[in-house]
Scaffold this active site. Structure first.
Site, PDB file in Angstrom:
ATOM      1  N   CYS A 261       0.771  -1.120  -0.014  1.00 51.86           N
ATOM      2  CA  CYS A 261       0.039  -0.009   0.075  1.00 51.86           C
ATOM      3  C   CYS A 261       0.755   1.400   0.149  1.00 51.86           C
ATOM      4  O   CYS A 261       0.276   2.374   0.595  1.00 51.86           O
ATOM      5  CB  CYS A 261      -0.872   0.106   1.399  1.00 51.86           C
ATOM      6  SG  CYS A 261      -2.095  -1.088   1.176  1.00 51.86           S
ATOM      7  N   ASP A 262       2.120   1.196  -0.354  1.00 51.17           N
ATOM      8  CA  ASP A 262       3.023   2.224  -0.281  1.00 51.17           C
ATOM      9  C   ASP A 262       3.151   2.907  -1.853  1.00 51.17           C
ATOM     10  O   ASP A 262       3.651   2.089  -2.591  1.00 51.17           O
ATOM     11  CB  ASP A 262       4.502   1.841   0.208  1.00 51.17           C
ATOM     12  CG  ASP A 262       5.263   3.002   0.625  1.00 51.17           C
ATOM     13  OD1 ASP A 262       5.249   3.988  -0.444  1.00 51.17           O
ATOM     14  OD2 ASP A 262       5.896   2.947   1.711  1.00 51.17           O
TER      15      ASP A 262
END
Lengths: 376, 376
Positions: free
Chosen positions: A324-325
């Site tokens: 999720c980066d």
């Protein structure tokens, strides 16, 4: 690509992502170095891949070892190497780690500063020491910086001081830069090092060894790299040119060259998407990314060759990792081509990933565990 | 700085590097959010710091959770949360992980693409789904990209398709960018999201929830950041402006805001050096670097405040990590000031490091193990 790895993947069907290392390729690379650079003693840079099986193999091949820290020294000893085969090559060491290494028999250390020299004099008396010289080389694919090494005048003074402090001024080391693609850089670095040898000779210090460092490249995407024999020729020509008949012993610290092309990462396509109707950019998300072992894609420095199934027709993609980066994008500026028929669940092979992958991977970022390695 | 952490460090003298997290600060941050944004349901972004004690604390505080992957969901369940409190918020999921989450009771999922929607329809039927909208916000300190979200027309069509496929079109999510320092960005993002709400309303779909994502900042070096109440005001003003009396439920996914300032890393100075007599640059090497937990120093994005012992007189330094990697430099372009009296062995405190540190750290690069966390 080794058929052994393909067979392993087909038969074992390991969960992805995973790194498969073919130990035979390491043996081949090791032997190639021994053939083309017979006078050079090999110190494997353990940080490139510290897998137990890799270290054990190199112990058996009679390699020496370049260790970055105490834990690596422990691993090397555990694999059966005697400590006379170990160089504590990191120039940034805690005093207690120097003392520990010395207590365990390590007598070969690198440094590049006054304070590190003081630590060595205190905790590793009479040891053989390398001073690392800062060389300004170009052509390395992985970030160069001034982090290591010092200027030639400072190096001379430090080696004189080393002798005064009871250490043995043993040699000079340098590094032309990791994944060095230009063979002409050897001449620059060796020339400068030879000058330092002579400066020290005038000061009454006879050095024994030149540590040529690492830098020998492996073959990534689009790398029109010179072969090991071209590098060997460039090294030996420069050695003869600058040292003539006063040739010192030579050592090298290969990491990437020995193990890079021995490894293949298998990864699965998790998602393929577009972001809008207007903009026809195909995003391909793999189950490995920048934090899962592909840290060297930082600033798109190292460009791996990636093999995907499908017919010949390809199109451009942005390649990203599964976390999720928003920074976990592998290649966006450099446009990779992948088959138009690529689909979710397809397995891709990320080639030449034996070095600087598994040990870099995050311990549990986004809950993803570190990259699993199989040595076969 | 919390005196509790200082007392712990003084009394326990843990080996460095280490991260100390003060759980009381998390409670304070959580309560501040509840006070200033009482209508917003909190979903803690576990990826910010997945330490067991942190998750347990937030379970006790009745927080909900935003999970990036199966392993995080397992951790949340193990800490005692029921699965109705979990959002599987990663838009890049393996089908088998969706199925696993669904089997364990998770009914809330995010997506941003046609293929992910197909996976959800197949493996998580009737679940509540968020479509993530791509918003173009400025002012975030951590890299923004187009990795997540899709355009507004595509989002509308995907939500209509979600309903046709038997999923429940539940809400829209967006992200203004991690460490968002500009409060005016909320207006842009909420305005665009409201437009999508109304487009879907015209298509006969009544959404229930707006997911405001993360982005609430914590205080790093030099950050003249707005307070939580300024952010709350900006959010609520935009909500009223765009939704009027048709206000949806609101949720947020704070990570950095809840835990960033709860953590302090203690690190030791391993070496201080100069590279030459001509160039007066002071290099300070710490026992933690880019691969030991400070990954967000990549491109010098996040600038931590660092406290070092010594009198008031400071000078510029280049700050680097302890590995043999030339890319392991923390700050070189941005000039940190450190005491001129700084010496090897001094302990420094790297402030506001509770989020996005320990879980990023490399599993064993250079033999250095992952960053150890103490929750107190």
């Amino acid at each position: 690509m080794t058929t052994k790895i393909l067979r392993f993947l087909a038969e074992q069907q390991p969960s992805t992502p995973c790194l498969i290392v073919d130990l035979d390729v390491i043996v081949n690379n090791y032997n190639a170095m021994r053939n083309f650079l017979p006078a050079v003693e090999i110190f494997y840079a353990v940080k490139a891949n510290p897998a137990k099986e890799v270290i054990s193999l190199l112990v058996d091949l009679k390699s020496c070892f370049d260790a970055a820290g105490r834990q690596e020294i422990e691993q090397i000893i555990a694999a059966g190497a005697t400590t006379d085969r170990i160089l504590f090559g990191n120039t940034i060491k805690k005093q207690k780690d120097i003392a520990w290494a010395y207590d365990h028999g390590v007598r070969l250390f690198a440094f590049d500063s006054k304070i590190e020299l003081q630590k060595l004099a205190q905790s590793a008396p009479t040891s053989n020491v390398f001073c690392r010289l800062l060389v300004n080389c170009e052509g390395a694919d992985w970030s160069l910086s001034k982090k290591f090494g010092c200027d030639i005048e400072m190096a001379r003074d430090l080696m004189i001081e080393a002798q005064e402090k009871g250490l043995n001024p043993y040699g000079i080391s340098f590094h032309v830069g990791s994944q060095q693609t230009r063979i002409d850089q050897w001449d620059i670095a060796i020339g400068k090092t030879a000058r330092l040898f002579f400066m020290l000779n005038e000061a009454g210090i006879e050095l024994k060894v030149i540590n040529l460092g690492g830098g020998l490249p492996t073959r990534y995407l689009n790398d029109n790299i010179a072969s090991i024999n071209s590098h060997a020729d460039a090294i030996m020509s420069a050695m003869v040119k600058y040292f003539g008949n006063k040739m010192p012993l030579m050592i090298m610290e290969p990491g990437r060259f020995l193990i890079g092309n021995a490894g293949i990462i298998e990864s699965e396509v998790v998602l393929i998407s577009n972001k809008s109707y207007d903009e026809n950019v195909r995003w391909v998300y793999l189950d490995i990314g920048k934090f899962g072992g592909l840290a060297e894609t930082m600033n798109e420095s190292i460009k791996y060759s990636i093999q995907a199934p499908g017919d010949g027709i390809t199109g451009p993609v942005v390649l990203a990792g599964p976390t999720c980066d928003s920074a976990d994008i592998l290649y966006e500026i450099f446009q990779y081509q992948m088959p138009l028929s690529l689909k979710v669940g397809d397995k891709v092979l990320i080639m030449t990933t034996g070095a600087y992958t598994a040990s870099y991977s995050a311990v549990n970022f986004n809950g993803f565990g570190p990259l699993k390695t199989y040595c076969i």
